[in-house]
Design an enzyme around this catalytic site. Sequence first.
Site, PDB file in Angstrom:
ATOM      1  N   GLN A 127       0.824  -1.200   0.000  1.00  9.69           N
ATOM      2  CA  GLN A 127       0.000   0.000   0.000  1.00  9.69           C
ATOM      3  C   GLN A 127       0.866   1.260   0.000  1.00  9.69           C
ATOM      4  OE1 GLN A 127      -2.825  -2.277   3.125  1.00  9.69           O
ATOM      5  NE2 GLN A 127      -3.296  -0.107   3.001  1.00  9.69           N
ATOM      6  N   GLU A 145     -12.763   4.609   6.006  1.00  8.76           N
ATOM      7  CA  GLU A 145     -12.857   3.810   7.220  1.00  8.76           C
ATOM      8  C   GLU A 145     -14.062   4.118   8.084  1.00  8.76           C
ATOM      9  OE1 GLU A 145      -8.005   3.744   7.482  1.00  8.76           O
ATOM     10  OE2 GLU A 145      -9.179   5.142   8.645  1.00  8.76           O
ATOM     11  N   ARG A 171      -8.656  -1.301   8.093  1.00  9.90           N
ATOM     12  CA  ARG A 171      -9.532  -0.173   7.791  1.00  9.90           C
ATOM     13  C   ARG A 171      -9.701   0.719   9.007  1.00  9.90           C
ATOM     14  NH1 ARG A 171     -14.184  -1.509   3.464  1.00  9.90           N
ATOM     15  NH2 ARG A 171     -14.388   0.575   2.652  1.00  9.90           N
ATOM     16  N   CYS A 172      -8.580   1.136   9.543  1.00  8.87           N
ATOM     17  CA  CYS A 172      -8.614   1.813  10.829  1.00  8.87           C
ATOM     18  C   CYS A 172      -7.447   2.770  10.910  1.00  8.87           C
ATOM     19  CB  CYS A 172      -8.483   0.761  11.923  1.00  8.87           C
ATOM     20  SG  CYS A 172      -8.075   1.427  13.529  1.00  8.87           S
TER      21      CYS A 172
END
Lengths: 289, 793
Positions: free
Chosen positions: B221, B738, B368-369
């Site tokens: 990523q 998120e 996702r945080c």
Amino acid sequence: MYPSRFKYESPKTIEAAVALLDAGKGDAKILAGGQSLVPMLKLRFAFPDQIVDINNIPGLDYHRFDADGSLHIGALCRHEDLEHSAEIAERQPTIAAAAPLVADPIVRTRGTFVGSVCHADPQGDWAATMIALGGHLVVQGPKGKRTIDMKDFVLGPYANALNYNEIAIEAVIPAPKGVARGGYLKLERRVGDFATASVAVALDMDGNRVLRAGIALAGVGGKTIDANEEASALVGHDLTESIIDTVAAAVAAKAEPRTDHRGSSDYKRQIVKTFVKRILVAQIAEKVA
Amino acid sequence: MSLDEIKIGGLGASRRRVEDNRFIRGKGNYVDDIVLPGMLHMEILRSPVAHARIKSIDTSAAWDMPGVRLVLTGEMMAARNLAWMPTLSYDTAAVLATDKVRFQGQEVCAVIADDPYIAKDACAKIVVDYEILPPIVNPVQAAAEDAIQIRDDKAGQVGNKVFDWEIGDKARTDKAFEDADLVSKVEMHYPRTHPSPIECCGSIADFDRATGKLTFYVTSQAPHIVRAAVALVAELPEQQIRVVSPDIGGGFGNKVPVYPGYVVSILASILTEKPVKWIEDKTGNLISTGFGRDVYLKGEMALRKDGKILGVRMNTISDHGAFFADAQPSKFKIGLMHSAFACYDIPTAHMFATGYYTNKAPGGVAYRCSFRVTEAMFFQERMVHAAADDLGMDQAEFRRVNFVKDDDFPHRTAFGFLTDSGQYEKCLNVGMEAIGYKDFAKEQEEARKRGKLLGIGISTMTEPLGAGNSREYDILGIKMFDSAELRVHMTGKAILRTGAKTQGQGHETTWAQIVAHELGIPAEDIVVEEGDTDTAPFGMGTYASRSTPVAGAAVSMAARKVRAKARKIAAHLLEVSEEDIEWELGRFYVRSNSDRGVTIQECAMAAYSNMPDGMEPGLENTAYYDPPNLTWPFAAYFCKVEIDPETGVWDVLQFVAVDDCGVRINPMIVEGQIMGGLTEAYAMANMQYQTYDEEGNCIGANYMDFLLPTAWETPGFELYEVVTPCPHHPIGAKGVGECATVAGPAAFVNAVVNALSHKGVRNIDMPLMPNRVYEALTTGKDVYGMPPVRSGN
């Protein structure tokens, strides 16, 4: 997917397949739908020397009701064939109820009824259904065909009564006395999850009177649980809420659940009891209408 | 006449995702699709046990197998000073184990062979002699006085504690609790979970001895950070390292860290002088890579009778696994946990956080945080729910009373963040209306009389998205800016490259929309490229919902620089001074005569063929953007459930999600993000967790034990929109990726707890599996902790 090395054959006849199994001396595995075998190969939990792919043997992908009312399911009949069969929906409610609950829609397009029964997974939907329905399997080996009653077929987790050189070629469900009724309920956390508990109920009925009753459970023991004896208390009686309560309690007692992350043993018995009741109550004559 | 912005695919257009053209045709190009001449394949041998001393490793049988090119052990890595590597939390992590294994699944050896079958077969031939040590699988065991020390490799390490850390005003908060009419207390656990992208991690290292260049294809990523890490850690010259992130099959934070497999594959390529491919399998991904959560909370709230929150105390204990490898760029040990309560106007708060090592997989903060914002907001909304119940106050009213008001911005939160915008009460009202909130209490009462269990849950929060600003956020000292480089070709088409890396967010679609908005070039005329460090400008990557807040802002700024140059060209073409030029979408015109104008495309052609005297040719520019603050989106979620009293199964009857993420670039993509996030929230609330048995075996090592919900069981979600533009972002956008994962879980849990409130139930820890709900409803007691995984039954 990187399984161990294996030889692959795709015979065109049952006899040729049996010969390969015979030559494999126990190290050959049949590939039908592959929905259990292939994941096991991938994880290297299974490492057969020989794969015998039966998908190219013609004439095994049928399901049909014979004139006597018995149901015959060939070794290559897929779950989705049963799920979408109008005849099954009309004439065999236990199978009709279980079919859409087998694994997930993708698995159902490939996986086979007979393969699932043979896999003898304690969680398996079809082994429980077959036991409740009092079915049997037709198997073929080097010396010809024989039949094995479902009650004698599942020996333990992933263990069945087939010899290494035999193929189960057909599942047979006998014709109902009266009208076939029944249902199938399964508690799972997600589609395709191993069941917390599953209940198969098969009744032959005349009006509200029970002529034959079969119940079997999946997911609540080291193997498929045969509760046909407990179910037989219904035979000769009208279906009433009170007799249903008694039978549901007896079936729940027959379960052998283990406490695990899907729930305590008590909880799983509670699910069994609830599901047996729910299926049976729905069969009371005036509720069927 | 100005262009129609929606028609050219600009801001606000629900433009179809251009990347889907290849994805839905199976034409994506993932790392495993890349085949290089002479490529070898690597397989990692993992530890089967959670804690053991390595007495010996015998690799001779593996070496003897035909087709095996190299077998690497920790000892061989150590000889090259590569047995350990630094983590993003300033700890060290083993690459291949030397002294001990510290979690099940830890990397012990690597086999490099002609094909992956041989590599896998050869791994099975390696004999490792383990001396089993007692495993530690939770912080209570880790903290015990006689606990075995997991990190005996670290000089100065005391026991198994990773850190003690605190923030807030303790004295003032203590005073608030003394003055309170009521103190509400809850304890809970946010279970360990895993981001579980469908594509696992993988890499191909291709070291060319002749040129000295390392090309490294990797599922990252943040490809530029990988290059920086390789340059700084392995001391390879940076200009000789090219990192390429091809298409990525999901990241969710799992693909931010540098994993041992990457390091080993690079060394293997250097040693064999061949390209070496490593593709992790699903179990390897689930048991060894960055997880999420695993935090325990003791929460207390000081309350006044009228519902005003006077103060908050949070005490957290976090389980970090074998290495402190939280992938987060802040200076705060427990990440952004103290962003809790940011949407409420609270005078004072104090947090004390403790972290422990355990014999579990390292990592953390993923999924996702934004660096533990998920835990913060879950704890916040569970505490708020309990406090309202303890006060006997309506859940919506309690939130309304304590919200920061629209005209109170900027607002300094009790823990010190600065929020800058929002319309919290409006969002609450939209949600209440949509779910029929005012009629619910009656509905619930009547249902209970009929033996039915209905519940409603609310979750409202604002969270800090878009790390970061360079004052407070960095990775290895590199500030958390991002970048964009825009080149307009002579025909008015363009290529845009950014330092971010899309992995499902749709950058190839939305970045083009930002350029379309700024320049009036139709989005379809703009190609977007990311992920190749040789061509893209340096950036910090995509996670923490930071792409739009940071890289997206850089796209705007780069486009504006291009427009500024185009304006000069337009003045030249129109033969007027620049001051006499006006801009409308896609076109400059003369203020006094709007019929006289030139399009951006005409300017582009002129930039290559007819530039003014003294002007450099070309039309391109680069922007590096350091955001002045985080962005603060707001979410108000409402969930209505019904519980089956005989089984504990709960069904979602209705779910309403109101999101205010500022200006939406592509509403369809935003809605997709919210739907996906809510699905993950539902997963965690209902079924998904990773736990360990007493021997340290990971329960959740495959998709039969670690559950991802399917379309079959996932409920429908109703989405609503409120727009409060971000005051400091060039186009007013806020992060959103998120929000739903962060705010969602509490809505589900609050609804189930609400359905059982009349039985005295105040808490059920996630996952709310039917058996746990059934236990609560039959006993009237709270349910804590992870589900048991084994028993003597």
